[in-house]
Design an enzyme around this catalytic site. Structure first.
Site, mmCIF file in Angstrom:
data_model
loop_
_atom_site.group_PDB
_atom_site.id
_atom_site.type_symbol
_atom_site.label_atom_id
_atom_site.label_comp_id
_atom_site.label_asym_id
_atom_site.label_seq_id
_atom_site.Cartn_x
_atom_site.Cartn_y
_atom_site.Cartn_z
ATOM 1 N N SER A 7 0.797 -1.067 -0.121
ATOM 2 C CA SER A 7 0.057 0.055 -0.034
ATOM 3 C C SER A 7 0.909 1.012 -0.118
ATOM 4 C CB SER A 7 -0.800 -0.068 1.115
ATOM 5 O OG SER A 7 -1.470 1.198 1.570
ATOM 6 N N HIS A 30 -1.134 -1.266 -4.420
ATOM 7 C CA HIS A 30 -2.488 -1.114 -3.312
ATOM 8 C C HIS A 30 -2.661 0.459 -3.286
ATOM 9 C CE1 HIS A 30 -6.352 -2.004 -1.139
ATOM 10 N NE2 HIS A 30 -5.537 -1.004 -0.353
ATOM 11 N N ASP A 32 -4.713 3.708 -1.902
ATOM 12 C CA ASP A 32 -5.930 4.138 -1.002
ATOM 13 C C ASP A 32 -6.268 5.360 -1.304
ATOM 14 O OD1 ASP A 32 -6.178 1.787 0.809
ATOM 15 O OD2 ASP A 32 -4.155 2.160 1.358
ATOM 16 N N MET A 34 -8.874 8.513 -0.237
ATOM 17 C CA MET A 34 -9.776 8.638 0.928
ATOM 18 C C MET A 34 -10.403 10.094 0.776
ATOM 19 S SD MET A 34 -7.543 7.443 3.844
ATOM 20 C CE MET A 34 -6.803 5.689 4.000
ATOM 21 N N MET A 65 -12.162 4.780 -0.851
ATOM 22 C CA MET A 65 -12.679 4.855 0.710
ATOM 23 C C MET A 65 -13.739 6.299 0.275
ATOM 24 S SD MET A 65 -9.742 3.513 3.059
ATOM 25 C CE MET A 65 -8.779 3.363 1.590
ATOM 26 N N MET A 136 -11.408 -5.839 5.371
ATOM 27 C CA MET A 136 -10.505 -4.813 6.229
ATOM 28 C C MET A 136 -10.286 -5.348 7.675
ATOM 29 S SD MET A 136 -10.109 -2.399 4.306
ATOM 30 C CE MET A 136 -8.815 -1.419 5.418
ATOM 31 N N ASP A 174 -6.767 -6.462 4.217
ATOM 32 C CA ASP A 174 -6.166 -5.217 4.326
ATOM 33 C C ASP A 174 -6.355 -4.560 5.796
ATOM 34 O OD1 ASP A 174 -5.122 -2.534 3.770
ATOM 35 O OD2 ASP A 174 -6.748 -1.885 2.524
HETATM 36 C C1 DX5 Z 1 -6.347 1.757 5.437
HETATM 37 C C2 DX5 Z 1 -5.911 1.427 4.359
HETATM 38 C C3 DX5 Z 1 -4.654 0.273 4.138
HETATM 39 C C4 DX5 Z 1 -3.292 0.669 4.648
HETATM 40 C C5 DX5 Z 1 -2.688 -0.505 5.330
HETATM 41 O O1 DX5 Z 1 -7.427 2.346 5.281
HETATM 42 O O2 DX5 Z 1 -7.002 0.619 3.416
HETATM 43 O O3 DX5 Z 1 -4.667 -0.164 2.875
HETATM 44 O O4 DX5 Z 1 -2.517 1.435 4.149
HETATM 45 O O5 DX5 Z 1 -1.717 -0.125 6.091
HETATM 46 P P1 DX5 Z 1 -0.888 -1.129 7.175
HETATM 47 O O6 DX5 Z 1 -0.573 -2.478 6.198
HETATM 48 O O7 DX5 Z 1 0.127 -0.261 7.784
HETATM 49 O O8 DX5 Z 1 -2.163 -1.523 8.158
HETATM 50 ZN ZN ZN Z 2 -6.492 -0.124 1.586
#
Ligand code: DX5
Ligand code: ZN
Length: 215
Positions: A7, A30, A32, A34, A65, A136, A174
């Protein structure tokens, strides 16, 4: 085979091109997204996905997200995402359907995501139609949180649904995935592991990727 998806939320955004190269031995990247509404944090958007598309041939696994994701499917598909995953909590069922239809039209792979509070059964209306289900194992919004062990039975249950209804569907996990928790989620049935801090926080990301793969 277990796929590893680092990620980039844990990467240095000022040097993203180099950060992507550091994890090029992984399977997917990956990303993310937000919006500050669905989750409190704001991360990155369409222009960054577009730049990533130019910087790498890796499979771009884009985790949206955002509220009412149907509004942004075309934009992220046009930016170069290979797979878009949307949260079942982010809209009413007709909105989720409309977003999945929009992905079909654009020819991108389709994923659905469950927050920790959402039950395994919520995937049932969609299992046959999607390429990926993402569970998640932290509250979405931030990297570096502690893995929620109580999500393991949900992963097992969804693995059963997938085997019965759509065996080609991938099961991704994740949140808090590291060398200790990775074997637990693989054992429960996951076949794609997202890892932010466990990869970018490691001295040698390529070594961390190998360890997560179980090699
Ligand atoms: C959180 C994200 C994840 C995050 C995971 O909302 O969706 O993808 O980057 O990070 P780690 O692996 O550090 O938990
Ligand atoms: Zn994620």
């Amino acid at each position: 085979m277990t796929l590893i998806a680092p990620s980039i939320l844990s990467a240095d955004f000022a040097d993203l091109g180099r950060e992507v190269q550091r994890v090029s031995s992984a399977d997917w990247l990956h990303v993310d997204v937000m919006d500050g509404m669905f989750v409190s944090n704001i991360s990155i958007g369409v222009p960054v996905v577009k730049s990533l598309r130019k910087a790498t041939d890796m499979f771009l696994d884009v985790h949206l997200m955002i509220e009412k994701p149907v509004r942004y499917i075309d934009a992220f598909a046009d930016a170069g995402a290979d797979l878009l995953s949307i949260h079942l909590e982010a809209d009413m069922p007709p909105g989720i359907r409309a977003a999945l239809d929009a992905m079909d039209k654009k020819g991108v792979k389709k994923g659905i995501v469950l927050r920790p509070i959402t039950a395994a059964e919520a995937v049932l209306p969609y299992v046959k139609d999607v390429d990926l289900i993402l569970v998640m194992t932290v509250e979405p919004g931030f990297g570096g949180q502690k893995f929620m062990t109580d999500q393991l039975p949900k992963i097992q249950k969804i693995r059963q649904y997938i085997q019965e209804l759509n065996p080609d569907c991938r099961l991704e996990v994740d949140g808090g995935v590291d060398p200790k928790t990775a074997p637990l989620v693989v054992e429960a049935g996951a076949d794609v592991l997202v890892a932010g801090s466990a990869v970018y926080g490691a001295k040698d990301p390529a070594e961390a990727i190998r360890i997560l793969r179980g090699q």
